[in-house]
Design a protein around this motif. Sequence first.
Motif, PDB file in Angstrom:
ATOM      1  N   LEU A  52      46.922  -5.878  -0.913  1.00 24.20           N
ATOM      2  CA  LEU A  52      47.549  -7.188  -1.106  1.00 24.20           C
ATOM      3  C   LEU A  52      47.605  -7.991   0.190  1.00 24.20           C
ATOM      4  O   LEU A  52      47.539  -9.218   0.165  1.00 24.20           O
ATOM      5  CB  LEU A  52      48.946  -7.018  -1.689  1.00 24.20           C
ATOM      6  CG  LEU A  52      48.981  -6.473  -3.120  1.00 24.20           C
ATOM      7  CD1 LEU A  52      50.390  -6.051  -3.498  1.00 24.20           C
ATOM      8  CD2 LEU A  52      48.440  -7.507  -4.098  1.00 24.20           C
ATOM      9  N   ALA A  53      47.705  -7.284   1.315  1.00 16.93           N
ATOM     10  CA  ALA A  53      47.755  -7.952   2.615  1.00 16.93           C
ATOM     11  C   ALA A  53      46.355  -8.276   3.147  1.00 16.93           C
ATOM     12  O   ALA A  53      46.217  -8.893   4.203  1.00 16.93           O
ATOM     13  CB  ALA A  53      48.507  -7.076   3.616  1.00 16.93           C
ATOM     14  N   GLY A  54      45.323  -7.843   2.420  1.00 16.52           N
ATOM     15  CA  GLY A  54      43.953  -8.096   2.850  1.00 16.52           C
ATOM     16  C   GLY A  54      43.480  -7.169   3.942  1.00 16.52           C
ATOM     17  O   GLY A  54      42.471  -7.420   4.595  1.00 16.52           O
ATOM     18  N   ALA A  55      44.190  -6.046   4.145  1.00 17.91           N
ATOM     19  CA  ALA A  55      43.863  -5.131   5.236  1.00 17.91           C
ATOM     20  C   ALA A  55      43.090  -3.899   4.785  1.00 17.91           C
ATOM     21  O   ALA A  55      42.708  -3.086   5.617  1.00 17.91           O
ATOM     22  CB  ALA A  55      45.158  -4.689   5.930  1.00 17.91           C
ATOM     23  N   ARG A  56      42.856  -3.739   3.494  1.00 15.77           N
ATOM     24  CA  ARG A  56      42.141  -2.554   3.008  1.00 15.77           C
ATOM     25  C   ARG A  56      40.764  -2.955   2.529  1.00 15.77           C
ATOM     26  O   ARG A  56      40.619  -3.855   1.723  1.00 15.77           O
ATOM     27  CB  ARG A  56      42.901  -1.885   1.859  1.00 15.77           C
ATOM     28  CG  ARG A  56      42.244  -0.579   1.411  1.00 15.77           C
ATOM     29  CD  ARG A  56      43.031   0.028   0.241  1.00 15.77           C
ATOM     30  NE  ARG A  56      42.638   1.386  -0.047  1.00 15.77           N
ATOM     31  CZ  ARG A  56      41.537   1.720  -0.733  1.00 15.77           C
ATOM     32  NH1 ARG A  56      40.722   0.790  -1.167  1.00 15.77           N
ATOM     33  NH2 ARG A  56      41.266   2.985  -0.954  1.00 15.77           N
ATOM     34  N   GLN A  57      39.763  -2.258   3.059  1.00 15.20           N
ATOM     35  CA  GLN A  57      38.383  -2.490   2.636  1.00 15.20           C
ATOM     36  C   GLN A  57      37.767  -1.169   2.210  1.00 15.20           C
ATOM     37  O   GLN A  57      37.782  -0.227   3.001  1.00 15.20           O
ATOM     38  CB  GLN A  57      37.572  -3.133   3.757  1.00 15.20           C
ATOM     39  CG  GLN A  57      38.035  -4.522   4.114  1.00 15.20           C
ATOM     40  CD  GLN A  57      37.957  -5.491   2.944  1.00 15.20           C
ATOM     41  OE1 GLN A  57      37.037  -5.427   2.127  1.00 15.20           O
ATOM     42  NE2 GLN A  57      38.937  -6.371   2.853  1.00 15.20           N
ATOM     43  N   PRO A  58      37.258  -1.055   1.043  1.00 15.01           N
ATOM     44  CA  PRO A  58      37.317  -2.062  -0.007  1.00 15.01           C
ATOM     45  C   PRO A  58      38.720  -2.120  -0.607  1.00 15.01           C
ATOM     46  O   PRO A  58      39.434  -1.114  -0.599  1.00 15.01           O
ATOM     47  CB  PRO A  58      36.296  -1.572  -1.043  1.00 15.01           C
ATOM     48  CG  PRO A  58      36.305  -0.095  -0.890  1.00 15.01           C
ATOM     49  CD  PRO A  58      36.566   0.159   0.579  1.00 15.01           C
ATOM     50  N   PRO A  59      39.111  -3.274  -1.119  1.00 12.59           N
ATOM     51  CA  PRO A  59      40.443  -3.383  -1.726  1.00 12.59           C
ATOM     52  C   PRO A  59      40.511  -2.594  -3.024  1.00 12.59           C
ATOM     53  O   PRO A  59      39.501  -2.349  -3.688  1.00 12.59           O
ATOM     54  CB  PRO A  59      40.589  -4.879  -1.994  1.00 12.59           C
ATOM     55  CG  PRO A  59      39.194  -5.400  -2.056  1.00 12.59           C
ATOM     56  CD  PRO A  59      38.361  -4.528  -1.171  1.00 12.59           C
ATOM     57  N   LEU A  60      41.713  -2.164  -3.368  1.00 10.66           N
ATOM     58  CA  LEU A  60      41.914  -1.505  -4.655  1.00 10.66           C
ATOM     59  C   LEU A  60      41.775  -2.538  -5.771  1.00 10.66           C
ATOM     60  O   LEU A  60      42.209  -3.675  -5.627  1.00 10.66           O
ATOM     61  CB  LEU A  60      43.314  -0.879  -4.736  1.00 10.66           C
ATOM     62  CG  LEU A  60      43.577   0.320  -3.843  1.00 10.66           C
ATOM     63  CD1 LEU A  60      45.051   0.710  -3.927  1.00 10.66           C
ATOM     64  CD2 LEU A  60      42.700   1.491  -4.224  1.00 10.66           C
ATOM     65  N   SER A  61      41.197  -2.128  -6.860  1.00  2.00           N
ATOM     66  CA  SER A  61      41.059  -2.996  -8.028  1.00  2.00           C
ATOM     67  C   SER A  61      42.127  -2.625  -9.050  1.00  2.00           C
ATOM     68  O   SER A  61      42.744  -1.549  -8.953  1.00  2.00           O
ATOM     69  CB  SER A  61      39.680  -2.808  -8.657  1.00  2.00           C
ATOM     70  OG  SER A  61      39.593  -1.521  -9.249  1.00  2.00           O
ATOM     71  N   PRO A  62      42.359  -3.474 -10.036  1.00  3.48           N
ATOM     72  CA  PRO A  62      43.269  -3.094 -11.117  1.00  3.48           C
ATOM     73  C   PRO A  62      42.845  -1.774 -11.773  1.00  3.48           C
ATOM     74  O   PRO A  62      43.695  -0.960 -12.126  1.00  3.48           O
ATOM     75  CB  PRO A  62      43.178  -4.268 -12.093  1.00  3.48           C
ATOM     76  CG  PRO A  62      42.840  -5.438 -11.226  1.00  3.48           C
ATOM     77  CD  PRO A  62      41.911  -4.873 -10.185  1.00  3.48           C
ATOM     78  N   ALA A  63      41.540  -1.552 -11.888  1.00  5.75           N
ATOM     79  CA  ALA A  63      41.051  -0.294 -12.471  1.00  5.75           C
ATOM     80  C   ALA A  63      41.428   0.906 -11.599  1.00  5.75           C
ATOM     81  O   ALA A  63      41.733   1.988 -12.121  1.00  5.75           O
ATOM     82  CB  ALA A  63      39.541  -0.352 -12.670  1.00  5.75           C
ATOM     83  N   ASP A  64      41.428   0.726 -10.277  1.00  5.17           N
ATOM     84  CA  ASP A  64      41.849   1.807  -9.374  1.00  5.17           C
ATOM     85  C   ASP A  64      43.317   2.160  -9.602  1.00  5.17           C
ATOM     86  O   ASP A  64      43.696   3.333  -9.572  1.00  5.17           O
ATOM     87  CB  ASP A  64      41.654   1.411  -7.911  1.00  5.17           C
ATOM     88  CG  ASP A  64      40.200   1.246  -7.524  1.00  5.17           C
ATOM     89  OD1 ASP A  64      39.335   1.963  -8.068  1.00  5.17           O
ATOM     90  OD2 ASP A  64      39.928   0.380  -6.660  1.00  5.17           O
TER      91      ASP A  64
END
Length: 93
Positions: free
Chosen positions: A46-58
């Motif tokens: 949510l903070a834009g610090a995770r790559q790749p970001p988690l998806s709703p499916a994750d």
Amino acid sequence: MSQADSRDRQGLLDLISQVQFGETRVRPGYVKQDVDQFLLEVRATLAGARQPPLSPADVRAAQFRTTRLHRGYDEEQVDAFLDRIEQGLRQAG
């Protein structure tokens, strides 16, 4: 990112910061450290610090170890909360 998306993300961050799950002891519960670590990953997304970001499916696919006779988080409460987070991620795009 639009202002609405930014507000949605901030609302989810606030929700995660304030959540307090009930604890189990005799009946099965999720291992607290597993849930807490996953919520840190969601916050980073949510903070834009995770790559790749988690998806709703994750979020939907998240699984945690269970514990018995030790303190754990109430499984129903965690699952319901993750449903809210998944929906919020879908809305926030």
